[in-house]
Design an enzyme around this catalytic site. Structure first.
Site, PDB file in Angstrom:
ATOM      1  N   GLU A 153       0.898  -1.140  -0.029  1.00 38.04           N
ATOM      2  CA  GLU A 153      -0.127  -0.029  -0.147  1.00 38.04           C
ATOM      3  C   GLU A 153       1.093   1.186  -0.055  1.00 38.04           C
ATOM      4  O   GLU A 153       2.064   1.234   0.657  1.00 38.04           O
ATOM      5  CB  GLU A 153      -0.807   0.074   1.347  1.00 38.04           C
ATOM      6  CG  GLU A 153      -1.832  -1.027   1.256  1.00 38.04           C
ATOM      7  CD  GLU A 153      -2.470  -1.200   2.738  1.00 38.04           C
ATOM      8  OE1 GLU A 153      -3.449  -2.003   2.866  1.00 38.04           O
ATOM      9  OE2 GLU A 153      -2.436  -0.329   3.754  1.00 38.04           O
ATOM     10  N   LYS A 176       2.463   4.322   1.506  1.00 42.12           N
ATOM     11  CA  LYS A 176       2.636   4.744   2.895  1.00 42.12           C
ATOM     12  C   LYS A 176       2.489   6.275   2.746  1.00 42.12           C
ATOM     13  O   LYS A 176       3.379   6.944   2.079  1.00 42.12           O
ATOM     14  CB  LYS A 176       3.938   4.351   3.469  1.00 42.12           C
ATOM     15  CG  LYS A 176       4.451   4.714   4.845  1.00 42.12           C
ATOM     16  CD  LYS A 176       5.491   4.267   5.443  1.00 42.12           C
ATOM     17  CE  LYS A 176       5.448   4.237   6.968  1.00 42.12           C
ATOM     18  NZ  LYS A 176       5.312   5.624   7.606  1.00 42.12           N
ATOM     19  N   GLU A 214      -5.052   6.952   7.169  1.00 39.75           N
ATOM     20  CA  GLU A 214      -4.061   8.063   7.472  1.00 39.75           C
ATOM     21  C   GLU A 214      -4.702   9.348   6.784  1.00 39.75           C
ATOM     22  O   GLU A 214      -5.491   9.166   5.873  1.00 39.75           O
ATOM     23  CB  GLU A 214      -2.775   7.707   6.387  1.00 39.75           C
ATOM     24  CG  GLU A 214      -1.622   8.518   6.777  1.00 39.75           C
ATOM     25  CD  GLU A 214      -0.948   8.234   7.971  1.00 39.75           C
ATOM     26  OE1 GLU A 214      -1.112   7.326   9.005  1.00 39.75           O
ATOM     27  OE2 GLU A 214       0.244   8.849   8.152  1.00 39.75           O
TER      28      GLU A 214
END
Ligand code: AMP
Length: 526
Positions: free
Chosen positions: A220, A222, A272
């Protein structure tokens, strides 16, 4: 009868007097077994140097000047009136944390004076250490859990698992000691109580990751942002930071997004948050942090610095805890529940070339790198392991060690926290400190070598001639007011001791300034 605070102080001393882990564990276990049940949680927290469990973001907010005034007042009143008990100390510290408002400094001092004037000098010492979060007697959470296992006879894994679910070590200690396994098996995840986030280890290369994960794995992006754990049930939404602080109020735009997009049934999601510039690329981390530190005029800053949510995990849905499901199962479930535009970019592959080009894509879009996750991995709250591996571009600098602090705990007896400096017109300017990267043998060598280079020393720190050069890896150069170079290194760790280099061969501040600026070429500007 209530247990005295002095017994805790004596226990701290006994723990400090040995370096053997098994002895420390036994001392703590014996002590815990002697406590009344309502003293267990406070004693456990105080021994690990905390007043609150990790997810509770309250702090004591006592400054050095206040503490000095409190200590001075003790000199004037030497008559001890009442014995201090663990509960009195603990409850007073909670009161200190809870005092807020205009007169809070005076009220906090008054509360502390009452404690300090009833303490002997050993008790004062431990109190001050607790108040400033500097316990340093070598009891961390891990050792405390082992002691709890010894004291209760319950297996360490069961205790760890329960702690993973609630994050409250005081409560888990109480349950372990009083209700044993039966009590622990009843510990459940609750909505609106955050779980500790699972973390990643550093990896060096795509090949290394594929080997470690044994073939096909998921990569994925970051994102260079802030981790959030979002809890929702009906209209209630709470958002927690990586450190488990409740940040809901500072991000009303994300709360709205959650209300609009997430299912209403109880859900816990992780992702995030990044700050987005006008071109759609992420803004530097510092700009994002302005969203979290602002307490007034939140709406105007929300307009100035819009946020983007990148979701990557689902931990709980409709009464079901999902952390024991595999990554891939959780992801498939997530895809069904949430608008796929909100999900993190990812690719599944076992081809190192594909990883390299995905990595490049992530960097070019202004992200930090990639994070690889084993497809079959469960979610282990609070654990940093190889199931998640992060791949980031790292750079190194050659720096001189100009001072070092004596270590504590496992590093006691070694000069092991190194002050690193770069050159600026012939002067050494400090740019960071690190104790990471050396083997025990290297620590020993370094301690001897630095002592031979000693210029001055005090109880904590030895300053030295800048003769030892180290190659230091880091992930980011940041602006800093803490160090006299004006810069600081994020995640600095020593890669090698460069015996082949001398003090004149190290990096310069002007070179570091250039590297600092280059970091932002892929990011947006506010
Ligand atoms: P680090 O802070 O370098 O240990 O890396 C772990 C952190 O990376 C997490 O706490 C997240 O804040 C962040 N992160 C960014 N993107 C992801 C992602 N796709 N999955 C998990 N963590 C991520």
């Amino acid at each position: 009868m209530e247990t005295s605070f002095n017994s805790l102080v004596q226990t701290c001393k006994a723990i400090e007097s040995t370096t053997k882990k098994t002895e420390k564990t036994k001392i703590i276990a014996d002590y815990l077994n002697k406590l009344n049940s309502d003293e267990i949680a406070p004693a456990v927290l105080l021994l690990i140097g905390q007043v609150f469990p990790e997810f509770d973001s309250r702090t004591l907010e006592v400054g050095w000047n206040s503490m000095k005034r409190v200590l001075n007042s003790r000199k004037q009143t030497t008559l001890i009136k009442e014995t201090l008990t663990i509960k009195r100390v603990y409850n007073t510290l909670i009161e200190v944390a809870n005092v807020q408002g205009v007169k809070s400094r005076r009220l906090k001092e008054r509360l502390l004076v009452s404690l300090i004037s009833d303490s002997n000098s050993y008790e004062v010492e431990v109190l001050v250490k607790i108040i400033f979060g500097e316990m340093r007697i070598g009891v961390n959470e891990g050792l405390m859990l082992e002691a709890l296992s010894v004291a209760s006879g319950v297996s360490l894994n069961k205790i760890k698992r329960a702690l993973m679910l609630t994050g409250d070590i005081g409560e888990i200690a109480l349950i372990s000691l009083t209700q044993k396994e039966r009590g622990l098996s009843g510990v459940k995840v609750e909505l609106f109580v955050p779980l500790k986030p699972m973390l990643a280890e550093i990896a060096e290369t795509p090949e290394g990751i594929l080997k470690e994960h044994g073939g096909k794995t998921v990569f994925e992006y970051k994102f260079d942002g802030a981790r959030v754990q979002i809890h929702r049930l009906g209209d209630e939404v709470k958002i927690f930071s990586r450190r488990l602080t409740d940040v809901t109020e500072s991000i009303p735009d994300i709360v709205k997004l959650v209300r609009d997009e997430f299912p209403k049934k109880g859900i816990i999601i992780e992702g995030e948050l990044t700050a987005i510039g006008s071109t759609g690329k992420p803004l530097p981390f510092q700009d994002l942090m302005r969203r979290f530190t602002r307490i007034k005029e939140i709406d105007s800053i929300a307009e100035l610095i819009p946020l983007k949510l990148h979701i990557f995990d689902l931990l709980f849905y409709d009464g079901r805890l999902l952390i024991d499901e595999s990554y891939e199962t959780r992801w498939e479930f997530l895809k069904k529940l949430i608008n796929n535009n909100l999900l993190a970019e990812r690719t599944i592959t076992d081809n190192p070339k594909e990883v390299a080009s995905f990595f490049e894509l992530a960097i070019n879009e202004g992200h930090e790198g990639l994070i690889a996750k084993r497809l079959d991995s469960t979610y282990s709250p609070g654990a940093r392991g190889k199931a998640w591996l992060k791949l980031k571009p790292s750079d190194t600098l050659d720096l001189a060690i100009i001072a070092a602090d004596w270590g504590s705990g496992r590093r006691r007896g070694w000069l092991s926290n190194y002050h690193l400096a770069a050159l600026n017109d012939g002067e050494y300017k400090i740019i960071g400190k690190t104790f990471k990267g050396l083997t025990d043998e290297e620590f020993r060598w370094m301690t001897k070598r630095l002592q031979a280079l000693k210029i001055t020393e005090n109880t904590f720190t030895v300053t030295v001639k800048p003769e030892v050069i180290v190659e230091v890896a880091y992930n980011e150069i940041q602006k800093s007011t803490k160090y006299n170079s004006g810069f600081a290194l994020r995640f600095a760790r020593i890669k090698r001791i460069r015996s082949d280099k001398g003090p004149k061969d190290i990096d310069t501040i002007s070179n570091i300034r250039k590297k600092y600026k280059k970091q932002f070429t892929k990011k947006d500007k506010l």
